[in-house]
Write an enzyme that holds these catalytic residues in place. Sequence first.
Site, PDB file in Angstrom:
ATOM      1  N   MET A 170     -12.062   4.799  -0.571  1.00  0.00           N
ATOM      2  CA  MET A 170     -12.708   5.099   0.714  1.00  0.00           C
ATOM      3  C   MET A 170     -13.364   6.455   0.579  1.00  0.00           C
ATOM      4  SD  MET A 170      -9.611   3.616   3.028  1.00  0.00           S
ATOM      5  CE  MET A 170      -8.469   3.761   1.662  1.00  0.00           C
ATOM      6  N   ASP A 178      -4.624   3.773  -1.927  1.00  0.00           N
ATOM      7  CA  ASP A 178      -5.684   4.172  -1.001  1.00  0.00           C
ATOM      8  C   ASP A 178      -6.168   5.584  -1.306  1.00  0.00           C
ATOM      9  OD1 ASP A 178      -6.038   1.928   0.798  1.00  0.00           O
ATOM     10  OD2 ASP A 178      -3.978   2.291   1.417  1.00  0.00           O
ATOM     11  N   SER A 216       0.846  -1.190   0.000  1.00  0.00           N
ATOM     12  CA  SER A 216       0.000   0.000   0.000  1.00  0.00           C
ATOM     13  C   SER A 216       0.884   1.243   0.000  1.00  0.00           C
ATOM     14  CB  SER A 216      -0.887   0.021   1.244  1.00  0.00           C
ATOM     15  OG  SER A 216      -1.417   1.318   1.417  1.00  0.00           O
ATOM     16  N   MET A 231      -8.817   8.459  -0.263  1.00  0.00           N
ATOM     17  CA  MET A 231      -9.676   8.895   0.850  1.00  0.00           C
ATOM     18  C   MET A 231     -10.198  10.301   0.584  1.00  0.00           C
ATOM     19  SD  MET A 231      -7.444   7.582   4.100  1.00  0.00           S
ATOM     20  CE  MET A 231      -6.559   6.008   4.054  1.00  0.00           C
ATOM     21  N   MET A 259     -11.818  -5.284   5.630  1.00  0.00           N
ATOM     22  CA  MET A 259     -10.922  -4.374   6.352  1.00  0.00           C
ATOM     23  C   MET A 259     -10.611  -4.951   7.735  1.00  0.00           C
ATOM     24  SD  MET A 259     -10.149  -1.911   4.355  1.00  0.00           S
ATOM     25  CE  MET A 259      -9.184  -1.020   5.585  1.00  0.00           C
ATOM     26  N   HIS A 280      -1.471  -1.463  -4.174  1.00  0.00           N
ATOM     27  CA  HIS A 280      -2.681  -1.003  -3.502  1.00  0.00           C
ATOM     28  C   HIS A 280      -2.617   0.511  -3.335  1.00  0.00           C
ATOM     29  CE1 HIS A 280      -6.217  -1.763  -0.937  1.00  0.00           C
ATOM     30  NE2 HIS A 280      -5.743  -0.817  -0.139  1.00  0.00           N
ATOM     31  N   ASP A 285      -6.807  -5.950   4.684  1.00  0.00           N
ATOM     32  CA  ASP A 285      -6.137  -4.652   4.611  1.00  0.00           C
ATOM     33  C   ASP A 285      -6.183  -4.004   5.991  1.00  0.00           C
ATOM     34  OD1 ASP A 285      -5.217  -2.118   3.958  1.00  0.00           O
ATOM     35  OD2 ASP A 285      -6.906  -1.619   2.650  1.00  0.00           O
ATOM     36  N   HIS A 315      -8.384   1.408  -3.871  1.00  0.00           N
ATOM     37  CA  HIS A 315      -9.319   1.214  -2.753  1.00  0.00           C
ATOM     38  C   HIS A 315      -9.982   2.559  -2.478  1.00  0.00           C
ATOM     39  CE1 HIS A 315      -9.663   0.261   1.860  1.00  0.00           C
ATOM     40  NE2 HIS A 315     -10.833   0.373   1.278  1.00  0.00           N
TER      41      HIS A 315
END
Length: 227
Positions: free
Chosen positions: A76, A43, A17, A45, A144, A41, A182, A74
Amino acid sequence: MARQPDAPVGALQIAPSILSADFSDLASAIHAVDAATDRLHIDVMDGHFVPNLTLGPSVVASIRRCSAKFFDCHLMVTDPGEYLGAFAEAGADGCTVHVEVGNTAALIAQARALELNVGLACNPDTPFEAVAPWLEKVDLVLCMTVFPGFAGQAFIESVLDKVALVRAAVDRGGLAVDIEVDGGIDHETAPRAVAAGANVLVAGSAIFGAPSPLAAARDLHAVAAAR
Ligand code: DX5
Ligand code: ZN
């Protein structure tokens, strides 16, 4: 046709990540772990679904130019439908949306239409029953093992019961679905997650916080494979 990860469905995969990498030199960080990366990965957000901000499609487009790996984004974010097209355009290979944001059928259909590999994520306190209806429609389920928002949190062991339920349902149905965990994945927790049924291991601090990220990623694969 969505681009698939190099590893076959169900095979053990390490997904570094980049949240824990040096954002001032992402290219070097990504190259450093390339030989031990099955999927990268990423992330995303939005400061709304989770109380943190990270990066968006423009960063994905930039790092797309320096890596041929499968990009596992991913999301979020509260409204992923607003951004799926931009991530596909930027070079994402797969996008994972959270079941908690709702609108799941439409989001899966939108991601399919964009030829993305499709993931569905659930928070630690979201029950198996929330993802169960979607197992035949997705390529990946992300359980998660921390509450999303930050790297470096402690692994929540109780999520492994849900991982086992997802694994049992996937195997019972003969489904081509990867099961990803994760949050808090390290040498101690990775073998337990694999024993419960996970096959894609996301790790941020355990890889990029190590003196040698490449050695850490390789070691993580080795201990998980040996569980
Ligand atoms: C957390 C992110 C994770 C995070 C994992 O919200 O989804 O991908 O980077 O970091 P570690 O491995 O440090 O828990
Ligand atoms: Zn993540």
